[in-house]
Design a protein around this motif. Structure first.
Motif, short mmCIF file in Angstrom:
data_model
loop_
_atom_site.label_atom_id
_atom_site.label_comp_id
_atom_site.label_asym_id
_atom_site.label_seq_id
_atom_site.Cartn_x
_atom_site.Cartn_y
_atom_site.Cartn_z
N GLU A 117 0.82 -1.21 0.00
CA GLU A 117 0.00 0.00 0.00
C GLU A 117 0.86 1.26 0.00
N VAL A 118 1.87 1.32 0.91
CA VAL A 118 2.69 2.53 0.93
C VAL A 118 3.57 2.62 -0.32
N TRP A 119 3.89 1.49 -0.92
CA TRP A 119 4.62 1.48 -2.20
C TRP A 119 3.74 2.09 -3.29
N THR A 120 2.48 1.71 -3.30
CA THR A 120 1.52 2.27 -4.26
C THR A 120 1.34 3.77 -4.05
N TRP A 121 1.22 4.17 -2.79
CA TRP A 121 1.10 5.60 -2.48
C TRP A 121 2.31 6.36 -3.00
N ARG A 122 3.49 5.78 -2.84
CA ARG A 122 4.71 6.44 -3.34
C ARG A 122 4.67 6.56 -4.86
N GLN A 123 4.25 5.49 -5.54
CA GLN A 123 4.15 5.51 -7.00
C GLN A 123 3.22 6.61 -7.48
N LEU A 124 2.12 6.82 -6.75
CA LEU A 124 1.11 7.79 -7.15
C LEU A 124 1.42 9.20 -6.68
N GLY A 125 2.48 9.37 -5.90
CA GLY A 125 2.88 10.69 -5.47
C GLY A 125 2.21 11.20 -4.21
N TYR A 126 1.61 10.31 -3.43
CA TYR A 126 0.98 10.74 -2.18
C TYR A 126 2.00 10.95 -1.07
N HIS A 127 3.21 10.44 -1.24
CA HIS A 127 4.28 10.72 -0.30
C HIS A 127 5.61 10.52 -1.01
N ARG A 128 6.68 11.05 -0.38
CA ARG A 128 8.05 10.84 -0.85
C ARG A 128 8.86 10.32 0.33
N LYS A 129 8.66 9.06 0.65
CA LYS A 129 9.32 8.43 1.79
C LYS A 129 9.95 7.12 1.33
N ALA A 130 11.06 6.76 1.97
CA ALA A 130 11.81 5.57 1.58
C ALA A 130 11.08 4.29 1.97
N LEU A 131 11.26 3.25 1.15
CA LEU A 131 10.58 1.97 1.34
C LEU A 131 11.60 0.84 1.30
N GLY A 132 11.46 -0.14 2.19
CA GLY A 132 12.40 -1.25 2.19
C GLY A 132 11.75 -2.59 2.50
N LEU A 133 12.42 -3.66 2.07
CA LEU A 133 11.96 -5.02 2.32
C LEU A 133 13.16 -5.82 2.81
N LEU A 134 13.08 -6.37 4.02
CA LEU A 134 14.15 -7.18 4.57
C LEU A 134 13.87 -8.65 4.26
N ASN A 135 14.66 -9.21 3.36
CA ASN A 135 14.43 -10.57 2.89
C ASN A 135 15.37 -11.54 3.60
N VAL A 136 15.04 -11.88 4.83
CA VAL A 136 15.88 -12.78 5.61
C VAL A 136 15.46 -14.23 5.38
N GLY A 137 16.46 -15.10 5.30
CA GLY A 137 16.19 -16.52 5.10
C GLY A 137 15.48 -16.83 3.80
N GLY A 138 15.57 -15.94 2.84
CA GLY A 138 14.89 -16.16 1.56
C GLY A 138 13.39 -16.09 1.64
N TYR A 139 12.86 -15.51 2.73
CA TYR A 139 11.42 -15.53 2.95
C TYR A 139 10.64 -14.91 1.80
N TYR A 140 11.16 -13.81 1.25
CA TYR A 140 10.41 -13.11 0.20
C TYR A 140 10.91 -13.43 -1.21
N ASP A 141 11.69 -14.49 -1.36
CA ASP A 141 12.22 -14.81 -2.69
C ASP A 141 11.13 -14.95 -3.75
N GLU A 142 10.08 -15.71 -3.43
CA GLU A 142 9.02 -15.94 -4.41
C GLU A 142 8.25 -14.66 -4.70
N LEU A 143 8.05 -13.84 -3.69
CA LEU A 143 7.37 -12.56 -3.89
C LEU A 143 8.19 -11.66 -4.81
N LEU A 144 9.49 -11.65 -4.62
CA LEU A 144 10.36 -10.83 -5.46
C LEU A 144 10.38 -11.34 -6.90
N ARG A 145 10.27 -12.65 -7.07
CA ARG A 145 10.18 -13.21 -8.43
C ARG A 145 8.87 -12.80 -9.09
N PHE A 146 7.79 -12.76 -8.30
CA PHE A 146 6.52 -12.31 -8.84
C PHE A 146 6.59 -10.84 -9.26
#
Length: 204
Positions: A117-146
């Motif tokens: 949601e906050v990534w979408t808000w950033r794309q649309l210009g509703y804010h200019r704030k940094a966004l991050g994803l901590l991918n420990v243990g490969g947890y988000y590997d499949e999401l990143l592939r998507f």
């Protein structure tokens, strides 16, 4: 710079000790850096771990939790400030309003919904704030592939994909978020100053 970091993460521990350790590491780093933690207000799972670690390291901690989840997620009674709000929309709005940057740790569909949601808000210009994803243990590997597949099929612009900073190391990711937050703050175009200052908060 003093930074208020919003952390999205699970209200459970997950099945790997590495997940909980990542929350402890992030909370501890927030405190050592003199930052403030903004999070979902719970005392269980990774939410509790990041809050406890941040408090132990001397950080100010703001928790925001809906009335309905006070029992399920066990609202944290030891944080600096606990806001009890009416619903999830108000929770996310308040968390975003009080944060300079966002990071998602391992979690379930709620965690993923929040960072998207906050990534979408950033794309649309509703804010200019940094966004991050901590991918420990490969947890988000499949999401990143998507996400990569979404870009390949033309549904996600490469520059929008690059807005989400991804790393496997907590300390390194927080360094990157701080640098990006500082860059955005000092290089905000005049016509977007209102967005960066929270002037469109009613829209988010």
């Amino acid at each position: 710079m003093t930074l208020s970091l919003c952390v999205y993460c699970g209200s459970r521990d997950g099945d790997l000790p590495l997940f909980r350790q990542s929350a402890v590491d992030v909370g501890d780093s927030i405190g050592r850096r003199g930052w403030r933690l903004v999070y979902g207000g719970g005392s269980t799972g990774l939410m509790g771990a990041v809050a406890d670690a941040a408090l132990q390291a001397g950080a100010e901690v703001l928790g925001v939790i809906p009335e309905k989840l006070m029992v399920r997620e066990m609202g944290h009674g030891g944080v600096t400030e606990l806001q009890v709000v009416g619903n999830m929309h108000e929770r996310k709005h308040q968390m975003a309003l009080h944060s300079d940057a966002f990071v998602a740790l391992p979690g379930g569909i709620g965690t993923m919904e929040e960072i998207f949601e906050v990534w979408t808000w950033r794309q649309l210009g509703y804010h200019r704030k940094a966004l991050g994803l901590l991918n420990v243990g490969g947890y988000y590997d499949e999401l990143l592939r998507f996400i990569e597949r979404s870009k390949d099929h033309g549904f996600l612009w490469p520059d929008v994909q690059e807005l989400l900073l991804v790393d496997t190391d907590a300390e390194r990711l927080l360094d990157r978020l701080a640098a990006e937050a500082d860059r955005l703050k000092t290089n905000t175009p005049p016509d977007e100053a209102l967005v960066a200052s929270g002037g469109v908060s009613d829209q988010i």
